[in-house]
Write a protein that holds these residues in place. Structure first.
Motif, PDB file in Angstrom:
ATOM      1  N   GLU A 153      -1.854 111.324 114.543  1.00 19.12           N
ATOM      2  CA  GLU A 153      -0.437 110.999 114.664  1.00 19.12           C
ATOM      3  C   GLU A 153      -0.166 110.229 115.950  1.00 19.12           C
ATOM      4  O   GLU A 153       0.623 109.273 115.969  1.00 19.12           O
ATOM      5  N   GLN A 154      -0.816 110.637 117.027  1.00 19.93           N
ATOM      6  CA  GLN A 154      -0.645 109.935 118.300  1.00 19.93           C
ATOM      7  C   GLN A 154      -1.169 108.508 118.216  1.00 19.93           C
ATOM      8  O   GLN A 154      -0.549 107.561 118.724  1.00 19.93           O
ATOM      9  N   ALA A 155      -2.334 108.337 117.579  1.00 19.97           N
ATOM     10  CA  ALA A 155      -2.916 107.000 117.440  1.00 19.97           C
ATOM     11  C   ALA A 155      -2.017 106.110 116.591  1.00 19.97           C
ATOM     12  O   ALA A 155      -1.818 104.924 116.897  1.00 19.97           O
ATOM     13  N   ALA A 160      -6.133 104.033 114.988  1.00 21.95           N
ATOM     14  CA  ALA A 160      -5.400 104.940 114.106  1.00 21.95           C
ATOM     15  C   ALA A 160      -6.190 105.216 112.831  1.00 21.95           C
ATOM     16  O   ALA A 160      -6.211 106.359 112.329  1.00 21.95           O
ATOM     17  N   GLU A 161      -6.872 104.194 112.327  1.00 21.61           N
ATOM     18  CA  GLU A 161      -7.674 104.374 111.120  1.00 21.61           C
ATOM     19  C   GLU A 161      -8.843 105.327 111.366  1.00 21.61           C
ATOM     20  O   GLU A 161      -9.141 106.203 110.541  1.00 21.61           O
ATOM     21  N   LEU A 162      -9.493 105.173 112.505  1.00 24.66           N
ATOM     22  CA  LEU A 162     -10.606 106.066 112.829  1.00 24.66           C
ATOM     23  C   LEU A 162     -10.130 107.504 113.035  1.00 24.66           C
ATOM     24  O   LEU A 162     -10.794 108.467 112.609  1.00 24.66           O
ATOM     25  N   ALA A 163      -8.970 107.641 113.677  1.00 24.01           N
ATOM     26  CA  ALA A 163      -8.432 108.990 113.894  1.00 24.01           C
ATOM     27  C   ALA A 163      -8.090 109.655 112.561  1.00 24.01           C
ATOM     28  O   ALA A 163      -8.345 110.856 112.362  1.00 24.01           O
ATOM     29  N   GLN A 164      -7.555 108.873 111.644  1.00 28.75           N
ATOM     30  CA  GLN A 164      -7.242 109.424 110.322  1.00 28.75           C
ATOM     31  C   GLN A 164      -8.519 109.748 109.558  1.00 28.75           C
ATOM     32  O   GLN A 164      -8.578 110.737 108.810  1.00 28.75           O
ATOM     33  N   LEU A 165      -9.542 108.938 109.767  1.00 27.81           N
ATOM     34  CA  LEU A 165     -10.820 109.206 109.108  1.00 27.81           C
ATOM     35  C   LEU A 165     -11.397 110.540 109.583  1.00 27.81           C
ATOM     36  O   LEU A 165     -11.966 111.295 108.778  1.00 27.81           O
TER      37      LEU A 165
END
Length: 333
Positions: A238-240, A210-215
């Motif tokens: 959001e999915q992560a 989730a952190e990488l996806a937000q990054l």
């Protein structure tokens, strides 16, 4: 010509030294747990941890370091640390279970031996009663059947002990004898569950995704990225995040269940220890009654059998507490 004969006397000091040597050769649970780091999964996890830490230092020293590279290297090192710690506690959990099983199997053998003694005495009593006319041939036959069953139970108990010892040796190596289980760790506070959850590698990995996806969302800018790409990245983030929350929710329920199991094991241990204390008092009283001629040898043998049964129940309860404790630490695996 007379030859001198050397006579060896066992002095109190010699006896004490022999006892000390025997104790020194006994494997303690603490010593057994140190063998966890020699288990193959732990060795593999340690190799990954060392490599991840080396890679992190290499990445951080790069003068052209980018934010994604740093985050990914830090995440890998953090995940490797959590995975290594879980591998260690899982190996320790296996050792605790095998160690407790050997001790329980030893008591089971003692119980089977005492049951065999009781059954053999039962045959003698049945034969005496038959001879004096107060018993029948059927009573003798039934007693003999109980004796054969007791012999079979002893054989199974001895086989069970051999298997338990082999299982423990496969984990910790050779040993001559085992020291008793120490007093168990205190019942942890309920708040420990959240701490264990936060350190769980599965939770950590989900959070990292989730952190990488937000990054990826943060690295996109309308000045050079299409709005469609930005929206797609936000959707993936959001999915992560939703996936991480779901994994955390499921594991939180699992940890709550493991904590409840530990609480139940603590209550059972208290009950069985109290029962053992009562059985010990009954055994002492019946020994006095036997010496005073108030009960028969057969009745006292039954009391001894009941005491060993209480010992076994208490040993199993203690082992179950240790198992439940390490199962909680290991996340149930």
């Amino acid at each position: 010509m007379k030859m001198a004969v050397a006579t060896r006397f066992v002095t109190p000091l010699t006896l004490l030294l022999s006892l000390a040597l025997a104790q020194a050769q006994s494997l303690s649970l603490e010593a057994a747990l140190t063998k966890a780091t020699a288990q193959a999964p732990v060795i593999a996890a340690k190799a990954e941890l060392d490599d991840a830490n080396t890679n992190l230092q290499r990445v951080l020293s790069d003068p052209l370091l980018t934010r994604p590279s740093r985050v990914q290297a830090e995440q890998r090192a953090a995940l490797a640390q959590a995975s290594y710690e879980r591998a260690v506690v899982q190996a320790q959990s296996s050792i605790v279970g095998a160690y407790a099983q050997v001790l329980e199997a030893q008591v089971q053998v003692r119980l089977a031996q005492k049951a065999l003694e009781v059954a053999a005495r039962g045959v003698e009593v049945a034969q005496i009663r038959q001879r004096n006319g107060s018993g029948t041939v059927l009573d003798v036959r039934n007693a003999q059947n109980r004796l054969e069953e007791a012999r079979s139970n002893l054989s199974r108990a001895e086989n069970g002990l051999a298997l338990a010892q082999a299982s423990l040796r496969s984990l910790v190596g050779a040993f001559e004898a085992l020291a008793p289980l120490p007093n168990p760790p205190a019942m942890p506070e309920a708040g420990v569950v959240q701490g264990l959850l936060n350190k769980n590698p599965d939770v950590l990995q989900a959070r990292q995704r989730a952190e990488l996806a937000q990054l990826q969302v943060e690295l996109l800018d309308p000045s050079y990225a299409a709005q469609a790409d930005i929206e797609a990245a936000k959707a993936r983030a959001e999915q992560a995040a939703a996936g991480a929350r779901e994994i955390e929710r499921g594991l939180a329920l699992q940890y709550d269940s493991l904590f409840q199991n530990l609480q139940a094991a603590a209550r059972a241990l208290s009950v069985q220890q109290a029962a053992l204390a009562n059985a010990r008092e009954t055994l002492a009283n019946d020994k006095k009654r036997l010496d005073a001629g108030l009960i028969s040898q057969v009745a006292y043998l039954q009391t001894e059998l009941s005491f060993i049964q209480a010992e076994l129940a208490a040993q199993q309860a203690l082992g179950n507490y240790w198992r439940a404790y390490y199962s909680l630490l290991a996340g149930g695996r």
